[in-house]
Motif scaffolding. Structure first.
Motif, PDB file in Angstrom:
ATOM      1  N   VAL A 103      63.094  14.052  -9.466  1.00 21.17           N
ATOM      2  CA  VAL A 103      62.462  13.849  -8.149  1.00 21.17           C
ATOM      3  C   VAL A 103      60.956  13.753  -8.338  1.00 21.17           C
ATOM      4  CG1 VAL A 103      64.267  15.042  -6.843  1.00 21.17           C
ATOM      5  CG2 VAL A 103      62.301  16.341  -7.702  1.00 21.17           C
ATOM      6  N   ASN A 104      60.278  13.185  -7.344  1.00 23.83           N
ATOM      7  CA  ASN A 104      58.826  13.085  -7.394  1.00 23.83           C
ATOM      8  C   ASN A 104      58.169  14.422  -7.167  1.00 23.83           C
ATOM      9  OD1 ASN A 104      58.763  10.361  -7.839  1.00 23.83           O
ATOM     10  ND2 ASN A 104      58.739   9.841  -5.665  1.00 23.83           N
ATOM     11  N   PRO A 106      55.655  16.157  -4.871  1.00 25.87           N
ATOM     12  CA  PRO A 106      55.029  15.872  -3.561  1.00 25.87           C
ATOM     13  C   PRO A 106      53.502  15.944  -3.607  1.00 25.87           C
ATOM     14  CG  PRO A 106      56.174  17.998  -3.553  1.00 25.87           C
ATOM     15  CD  PRO A 106      56.532  17.326  -4.842  1.00 25.87           C
ATOM     16  N   THR A 110      52.481   8.017  -5.338  1.00 22.96           N
ATOM     17  CA  THR A 110      53.532   7.376  -6.113  1.00 22.96           C
ATOM     18  C   THR A 110      53.092   5.983  -6.533  1.00 22.96           C
ATOM     19  OG1 THR A 110      54.641   6.538  -4.135  1.00 22.96           O
ATOM     20  CG2 THR A 110      55.370   8.672  -4.984  1.00 22.96           C
ATOM     21  N   GLU A 117      59.687   4.445  -6.858  1.00 21.10           N
ATOM     22  CA  GLU A 117      58.418   5.106  -6.611  1.00 21.10           C
ATOM     23  C   GLU A 117      58.365   6.347  -7.492  1.00 21.10           C
ATOM     24  OE1 GLU A 117      56.129   4.048  -4.384  1.00 21.10           O
ATOM     25  OE2 GLU A 117      57.190   2.818  -2.915  1.00 21.10           O
TER      26      GLU A 117
ATOM     27  N   THR B 110      58.247   4.644  -0.649  1.00 26.21           N
ATOM     28  CA  THR B 110      57.551   5.739   0.004  1.00 26.21           C
ATOM     29  C   THR B 110      56.467   5.192   0.921  1.00 26.21           C
ATOM     30  OG1 THR B 110      56.030   6.019  -1.838  1.00 26.21           O
ATOM     31  CG2 THR B 110      58.017   7.382  -1.847  1.00 26.21           C
ATOM     32  N   LYS B 116      51.519  13.044   2.656  1.00 27.41           N
ATOM     33  CA  LYS B 116      52.019  12.794   1.301  1.00 27.41           C
ATOM     34  C   LYS B 116      52.884  11.544   1.309  1.00 27.41           C
ATOM     35  CE  LYS B 116      55.805  16.045   2.067  1.00 27.41           C
ATOM     36  NZ  LYS B 116      56.361  17.354   1.767  1.00 27.41           N
ATOM     37  N   GLU B 117      53.358  11.168   0.139  1.00 26.60           N
ATOM     38  CA  GLU B 117      54.257  10.024   0.016  1.00 26.60           C
ATOM     39  C   GLU B 117      55.632  10.477   0.480  1.00 26.60           C
ATOM     40  OE1 GLU B 117      53.375   7.020  -1.228  1.00 26.60           O
ATOM     41  OE2 GLU B 117      51.587   7.368  -2.440  1.00 26.60           O
TER      42      GLU B 117
END
Lengths: 402, 402
Positions: A103-104, A106, A110, A117, B110, B116-117
Motif C-alpha cells: 500500500v502507499n 499516506p 504519489t 500510483e 489518486t 493527501k493522495e
C-alpha cells in the motif's frame, strides 16, 4: 562511491543515531504538512506510520532505496517506525507492506510507476541544482489532448514550451519527443524527472537551445486494455507489435498534432526522439523505421536488442554479441550513411545497472568500432532510476539541434 | 430521488445480484488495466483487494458513496470483496481501512483530497455529458510557476487557455479564478472537477464566452507549514488571517502574474472569482475587500459567515440570522451600489447538503429581500461533492462576461 561515502558518514560519531528531531526535515516529495518520511542531515531516512492494529509492517522500494524490505518496529502508541541507511540521492519509488499487502504511504505524494500510483521519496543530492526549481524564466507544461486515428482514442500528451514561447509568436522551435519507462506514463518526465526544470535551467544558462519537449504515454493498446507489460513468454515479435502500434501513433498522430498545434520547425533536422528503459527501446525501434522523421536519437538505460527472430523470447534476444550489420533491421549497417543522416546517437546507462551497463557499453563499443559516431554517457553511482535519467537529459539537451 | 430510483432498480429482478462478469466495467478513475473497482450496469459497485494476511478490511468514502464503511469479505484465495448499493453519480473520494489503517486502493488513480493522495471513483451519470471528453476543440491546461512576493515562495497555478488561444495571438480574454475546497489543491478542478472539459463543451456549443481559468493552491502559509485546516478551536479571526494572506497572494502576486503572462483583459469587468466550500468562503472574503478587482462572484457550497467578532469560534459564526447590513464587512450593505458594481453574485448548494443548504438558501433569500440581485442554484440529489460543483460551473460559466 557515493554509497561508501554516506556509509562512512553514518559510522562517524558526528553523525551517530543520536540525532535530534531538528536534525531531520520532511522529504520534498511528502504531502504538505507530513513529517514522514523524514530525511536526516546525515542522509538516513525515517519512515513512520500509525497502524495500531497491524501485525507487521515493512517499507520497500525501487533501486537506490537500499536492500529492503525494511521492517518497521511498533511503538507503544501504535506508531511504527524504521530508520534506514542513506539511500542514493535522487528519486525512489517506495511502498509499505501492511500485513502482507503493498500500500502507499499516506505521507507521500504519489507518482505513476509500476502501473499504479506509487509513493516516492526525493533524496537531495548535495551540490546538484540542475533539476531544482530556480529563479530563472520558466517554461510551461501543457496538457495536449488529441484524437489518435491509429487507435481511435483520445490521448493526452504533456508538452513543455520554453520560456518566451508566448512572448515571441513568430518564433519556431525544434522538438524533442521524450518517453518514460515501463509501468510509467506521460507524467513521469515532469513529476519524477523534473524535465521542465532541467530545460529551464539549461536554457537560462545558454547551454541548451530553447525547444519544445513532448511527453506522451508510451502505450497504444486497444481501448480498456492494460498497458503493455513484459512476461516470461514475451517474444521479440510481441515487443515489435506493441512498439509498432505506438510508433504509428507517434508518426501518424502525435507528430502531426504537435506540428499543427505548436510553432515547430517541422523537419527531421529539428526533431529528436529519446526515451528511458522501455522508452529507449522504443526510440531505437522507431528510429530504425523512421529515420526520415528524426535526426537525433537517444536511448537512456534502454535494453539493447541483439536478436532478429520475432519468435525468439525477448529475454534471449538481449543476449549475445551485438551485430551492427543485422541489429535493428540494419539501422547501423551503413556507418557512413548513418553518420550523414543522424546528427546524434546517444546511449547512456547508470554505473550501478549491472547487466544493462555491460550490454549498453558493449553495444556502444561495437558501434564505435564499426565506424558509427556514438555518444556514451555513464551516470556515476546510480542504477535504473530517475537520478540517472535526470543526468542523462542534462547531458543530452545541450547536444540537440546544434 | 436519484438514490430512490437506483434503489428500486437494485430491487427489481432484472437487476438482481446475479449479474455476470460482463455486466460490469472498470471505473474510469481506475489505473489502466485494473478491473476493480467495477461498476455494474445497475449502478452497484464491487471493490476487491488481495490481502491474504489481513484480518479486517473495509471501504469508506466521501459523501455520495453511501453510508459506509462497508466490510469486505475474505475469499479463499485471500481476495476480499464487497458489492455496495449504487452510489450517487459523480466523483467520490474513497479509501480502504486495512487492519485499522486507512490506505489507498492500488486499483485507483489518486486525487488530492483530505490533504493527501486519495483514491477516487467516477460513477457515470446517465445522459450527463457536459463534463465528458468530447470531440470538440480542446483548450490547454498549463502549469504556471511564479514567485510570490507575499510568501517568498514559488507557487504553481494551473491555467486553462481556451481553444484557439495560440491561433489568435492578438485576441484577449476574460479571466475566471476558480478555487478548490479544504484539503484539496490546484489540481482539484481539472482532475476531480473536469473543469477543462466543461469549458471546452460550453465554448463549443456557444454557451460560454472563451475565457482563461486560473486554478491556484488556496493556502498561503509559511514555507513548510501544513495547509490551513479547521479545528474545534478555530476562531473567525484565524480564518480571516489565513484567508487574508491568501487574498494578498491573489491580489498582489497571482493576478499580476496572469495579466503579465497571458493575453487577459485586465480589468474588474473581465475578472471573476469563484470557489467551492472553503474556496467559496475565500471568494466572499476576498470580494468584500477587493470589489475593485472582480465584477463576478460565485460561492459554491461555501459556508456563509454570519458573525463579525474575530474572537468568536468559527462554527458559531455560521449560526444565526444573516444580517445583510453587517455581514462580510458591509459588502452587501448598500444594495443599489452592489448591484451597480457586481454583475453576478451567484450562490449554489447541493440539495443533499443538509445544514449548508438551509444556511445558503436562507442567506440568498435575505440578500434578495434586501434588494441584492443574486442567482441561486440547487444541484438536485447531490451533497458536498464534485458532481455538485461540476453542475455549478456548468451553470456559472455561461453567465460570465456577458
Amino acid at each position: 562511491m557515493h554509497k561508501l561515502w554516506f556509509a562512512l558518514l553514518a559510522l562517524s560519531p558526528a553523525f551517530s543515531s543520536a540525532q535530534s528531531a531538528e536534525e531531520s526535515f520532511p522529504a520534498a516529495s511528502n504531502v504538505p504538512g507530513s513529517v514522514s518520511p523524514a530525511i536526516h542531515r546525515d542522509g538516513r531516512v525515517t519512515f513512520t506510520l500509525k497502524a495500531p492494529q497491524a501485525s507487521s509492517l515493512q517499507v520497500a522500494g525501487g533501486d537506490g532505496l537500499g536492500h529492503g524490505p525494511f521492517a518497521l518496529i511498533k511503538g507503544i502508541d501504535g506508531t511504527w517506525s524504521v530508520t534506514i541507511a542513506p539511500p542514493v540521492p535522487g528519486f525512489h519509488y517506495y511502498w509499505f507492506v501492511l500485513d502482507g499487502a503493498p500500500v502507499n504511504d499516506p505521507g507521500s505524494r504519489t507518482y505513476f510507476g509500476y502501473s499504479k500510483e506509487t509513493s516516492g521519496i526525493e533524496i537531495p543530492e548535495a551540490g546538484a541544482d540542475f533539476y531544482a526549481l530556480r529563479n530563472v524564466p520558466h517554461g510551461q507544461v501543457r496538457e495536449q489532448w488529441y484524437l489518435a486515428a491509429t487507435t481511435s482514442q483520445w490521448r493526452r500528451a504533456l508538452v513543455y514550451t520554453p520560456p518566451g514561447y508566448d512572448e515571441h509568436p513568430a518564433k519556431r522551435y525544434p522538438v524533442l519527443i521524450l518517453q518514460h519507462g515501463m509501468g510509467e506514463d506521460e507524467t513521469g518526465w515532469t513529476r519524477q524527472g523534473k524535465a521542465q526544470f532541467i530545460l529551464d535551467n539549461l536554457i537560462a544558462a545558454g547551454k541548451a537551445r530553447p525547444m519544445i519537449v513532448v511527453m506522451d504515454r508510451g502505450y497504444a493498446g486497444a481501448p480498456g486494455a492494460p498497458p503493455f507489460a513484459l512476461t516470461a513468454n514475451t517474444t521479440l515479435g510481441d515487443i515489435q507489435r506493441a512498439f509498432g502500434r505506438f510508433s504509428d501513433v507517434v508518426i501518424h498522430d502525435l507528430i502531426p498534432t504537435i506540428d499543427a498545434s505548436y510553432r515547430t520547425i517541422a523537419d527531421r533536422e529539428h526533431r529528436a526522439l529519446a526515451g528511458l528503459s522501455m522508452g529507449g527501446m522504443q526510440t531505437l525501434f522507431i528510429a530504425s523505421h523512421h529515420l526520415d522523421s528524426f535526426a537525433y536519437i537517444a536511448s537512456l538505460s534502454g535494453p539493447i536488442i541483439r536478436g532478429t527472430d520475432p519468435g525468439e523470447q525477448f529475454a534471449a534476444s538481449l543476449r549475445g554479441p551485438f551485430d551492427t550489420k543485422t541489429a535493428y533491421d540494419g539501422l547501423f549497417a551503413d556507418p557512413a550513411k548513418f553518420n550523414r543522416e543522424v546528427k546524434l546517437l546517444w546511449l547512456g546507462v547508470g554505473s550501478e545497472e549491472a547487466q544493462l551497463h555491460a550490454s549498453i557499453s558493449d553495444a556502444a563499443a561495437a558501434l564505435r568500432d564499426s565506424g558509427i559516431r556514438v555518444a556514451f554517457f555513464e551516470s556515476p553511482g546510480t542504477a535504473h532510476e530517475w537520478q540517472t535519467w535526470r543526468r542523462d537529459l542534462n547531458d543530452i539537451a545541450p547536444r540537440l539541434f546544434r
